[in-house]
Design a protein around this motif. Structure first.
Motif, PDB file in Angstrom:
ATOM      1  N   UNK A   1      18.006  -1.754  -2.780  1.00  0.00           N
ATOM      2  CA  UNK A   1      18.172  -0.659  -1.828  1.00  0.00           C
ATOM      3  C   UNK A   1      17.407   0.586  -2.271  1.00  0.00           C
ATOM      4  N   UNK A   2      16.800   0.523  -3.478  1.00  0.00           N
ATOM      5  CA  UNK A   2      16.119   1.695  -4.040  1.00  0.00           C
ATOM      6  C   UNK A   2      14.716   1.286  -4.495  1.00  0.00           C
ATOM      7  N   UNK A   3      13.836   2.255  -4.746  1.00  0.00           N
ATOM      8  CA  UNK A   3      12.477   1.902  -5.179  1.00  0.00           C
ATOM      9  C   UNK A   3      12.454   1.226  -6.552  1.00  0.00           C
ATOM     10  N   UNK A   4      11.364   0.511  -6.797  1.00  0.00           N
ATOM     11  CA  UNK A   4      11.132  -0.166  -8.076  1.00  0.00           C
ATOM     12  C   UNK A   4       9.922   0.475  -8.755  1.00  0.00           C
ATOM     13  N   UNK A   5      10.068   0.773 -10.046  1.00  0.00           N
ATOM     14  CA  UNK A   5       8.933   1.254 -10.832  1.00  0.00           C
ATOM     15  C   UNK A   5       8.528   0.162 -11.817  1.00  0.00           C
TER      16      UNK A   5
ATOM     17  N   UNK B   1      12.085  -6.597  -4.465  1.00  0.00           N
ATOM     18  CA  UNK B   1      12.348  -5.403  -3.652  1.00  0.00           C
ATOM     19  C   UNK B   1      13.084  -5.770  -2.357  1.00  0.00           C
ATOM     20  N   UNK B   2      12.965  -7.027  -1.933  1.00  0.00           N
ATOM     21  CA  UNK B   2      13.692  -7.458  -0.732  1.00  0.00           C
ATOM     22  C   UNK B   2      15.197  -7.315  -0.923  1.00  0.00           C
TER      23      UNK B   2
ATOM     24  N   UNK C   1      19.541 -10.315  -8.144  1.00  0.00           N
ATOM     25  CA  UNK C   1      20.813  -9.857  -7.594  1.00  0.00           C
ATOM     26  C   UNK C   1      21.521  -8.940  -8.601  1.00  0.00           C
ATOM     27  N   UNK C   2      21.424  -9.273  -9.885  1.00  0.00           N
ATOM     28  CA  UNK C   2      22.069  -8.430 -10.894  1.00  0.00           C
ATOM     29  C   UNK C   2      21.416  -7.047 -10.966  1.00  0.00           C
ATOM     30  N   UNK C   3      20.097  -7.014 -10.874  1.00  0.00           N
ATOM     31  CA  UNK C   3      19.405  -5.721 -10.895  1.00  0.00           C
ATOM     32  C   UNK C   3      19.848  -4.861  -9.706  1.00  0.00           C
ATOM     33  N   UNK C   4      19.953  -5.497  -8.535  1.00  0.00           N
ATOM     34  CA  UNK C   4      20.411  -4.769  -7.342  1.00  0.00           C
ATOM     35  C   UNK C   4      21.854  -4.305  -7.518  1.00  0.00           C
ATOM     36  N   UNK C   5      22.678  -5.153  -8.143  1.00  0.00           N
ATOM     37  CA  UNK C   5      24.077  -4.799  -8.414  1.00  0.00           C
ATOM     38  C   UNK C   5      24.149  -3.581  -9.338  1.00  0.00           C
ATOM     39  N   UNK C   6      23.326  -3.581 -10.395  1.00  0.00           N
ATOM     40  CA  UNK C   6      23.291  -2.438 -11.331  1.00  0.00           C
ATOM     41  C   UNK C   6      23.000  -1.138 -10.576  1.00  0.00           C
ATOM     42  N   UNK C   7      21.998  -1.197  -9.710  1.00  0.00           N
ATOM     43  CA  UNK C   7      21.605   0.006  -8.971  1.00  0.00           C
ATOM     44  C   UNK C   7      22.762   0.508  -8.112  1.00  0.00           C
ATOM     45  N   UNK C   8      23.483  -0.441  -7.506  1.00  0.00           N
ATOM     46  CA  UNK C   8      24.591  -0.034  -6.634  1.00  0.00           C
ATOM     47  C   UNK C   8      25.731   0.578  -7.441  1.00  0.00           C
TER      48      UNK C   8
END
Lengths: 276, 147
Positions: free
Chosen positions: A136-140, A132-133, A80-87
């Motif tokens: 909202x953006x791709x993962x490398x 990835x679920x 969730x934190x990784x997704x938050x960072x991206x947002x």
């Protein structure tokens, strides 16, 4: 189109060098360690980062503690934190490692290699799917440098990485210094690995310095980029045009001239414009 | 073996290896002792550097260029607990001198730490006198007075 297409040469943003990074005239791309970004409800990203993002510089959150290679499921709070960072950073993609960092409640404190086995591929694929679920953006995914291998690897490194990428739809964050370090420490040919990797999946490339210690080459991120790594980078760029390349420096920060020299050397090796 | 069986086996082996690297456990069979040993030492150096950032005066108090070796000798075999706790545990095991005395005293005044679980912030007003310096905790911050 790949998320960082044509972004050219960038640098790992760290608070210690925020002033230097802010003044790079040609900068279009940075990376920030995801775990250093405040959690949701606990503050905003560093103002210098927000300023870069506002100026159109791509900011890529780079996780180091998710433990995608662990047999245990990834911690949903870390995902969730990784997704938050991206947002909050309006990131075009995020990245993490093909590695594990904890097991059975013990923290290793750094990235550890996983066995190159089908069981490990399955564990990584499951953890990448859990991650990835929520994104909202791709993962490398970045293959790491390691000083040792597991005793009973079933797959070659190229087979293992190809299988992970095939099973996950992830992009490849290729660290050319890791390719160099592993080949040197194992006594293998780095060009043979480059020949077998799916280079069309490269999202961007990491470049970093290291040094020899006790008979091993250590990917320290605290030394200048050695000429051998730049040479290998040139070989890579002869085979493919990476969308973007990033210098990683993580301590013992040198004077600005030395950082500029490393960045310029990456530009020269890759053919991208000088950003300094 | 079933998929769950493979995963459990991988989990067991990953834990065994982490324990060998940071918990003083035995090296699992088949690994190269020299390569794993170099990794263990690299993990200790990295950890020492991270603790030094959180405990800068403690790290310099052991003498120039000595921190990585001193901390490493103590930390080997002790699983990492995060830099705040690692430095705290080290300081309690090696009562500091010089400026590090104040560094430890300030932490002790700000946080309650039982050496076995995460430190918790202390509430309210607190006061301590160290080396002729009065330390006052007020609204979660330290204020200093010296005579």
């Amino acid at each position: 189109m790949t998320p960082l297409a044509g972004r050219g040469v960038g640098i790992g943003w760290r608070p210690e060098i925020a002033g230097f990074v802010a003044q790079l005239p040609g900068l279009r791309f940075v990376e920030v360690v995801a775990e250093s970004v405040p959690h949701r409800g606990h503050g905003e990203p560093h103002p210098a980062l927000a300023e870069l993002a506002g100026a159109g510089v791509a900011v890529v959150p780079h996780g180091v503690k998710l433990s995608l290679g662990g047999a245990e499921p990834v911690d949903p709070h870390r995902v969730e934190h990784l997704a938050h960072c991206a947002r909050v950073l309006r990131a075009p993609l995020v990245s993490e490692h093909i590695a594990y960092v904890r097991a059975g409640g013990l923290e290793a404190g750094h990235l550890l290699p996983v066995p190159r086995s089908r069981a490990a591929v399955a564990a990584i694929a499951a953890n990448v799917a859990r991650t990835t679920a929520e994104l909202d953006v791709p993962l490398a995914l970045e293959p790491i440098a390691a000083l040792f291998d597991w005793p009973d690897d079933e797959l070659t490194e190229a087979q293992f990485l190809t299988e992970v990428l095939d099973r996950t739809d992830a992009l490849l964050l290729l660290d050319i210094a890791n390719v160099y370090a592993n080949a040197r420490n194992r006594g293998t040919d780095p060009l043979a690995l480059l020949a077998e990797l799916p280079l069309d999946r490269v999202a961007y490339v990491h470049v970093a310095g290291g040094s020899e210690r006790g008979g091993h080459y250590h990917d320290t991120h605290t030394d200048p980029v050695p000429v051998e790594v730049l040479e290998l980078l040139r070989e890579l760029c002869d085979r493919t045009r990476p969308p973007a390349l990033l210098l990683e420096r993580d301590g013992d920060y040198p004077p600005a001239a030395a950082l500029r020299a490393d960045l310029d050397a990456i530009s020269h090796a890759s053919g991208y414009p000088v950003i300094t | 073996m079933t998929a769950e069986g493979w995963r459990d086996e991988l989990a067991r082996r990953q834990e065994e290896l982490v324990r060998a690297l940071v918990g003083g456990g035995a090296l699992p069979g088949g690994f190269n002792p020299r390569d794993v040993g170099a990794t263990r030492d690299a993990l200790l150096r990295k950890r020492a550097g991270e603790v030094a950032r959180v405990w800068p005066r403690l790290a310099t108090s052991v003498g120039p260029g000595r921190w990585a070796a001193e901390f490493g000798a103590w930390a080997a075999g002790r699983p990492p607990q995060g830099s705040l706790r690692d430095g705290w545990d080290y300081a309690r095991a090696h009562p500091p001198t010089g400026a590090a005395v104040l560094e430890l005293a300030e932490r002790e005044l700000l946080w309650s730490y039982d050496s076995s679980s995460a430190p918790r912030p202390r509430r309210g007003l607190g006061l301590r006198r160290v080396d002729g310096v009065f330390l006052v905790r007020f609204r979660g911050r330290i204020h200093r007075w010296s005579r």
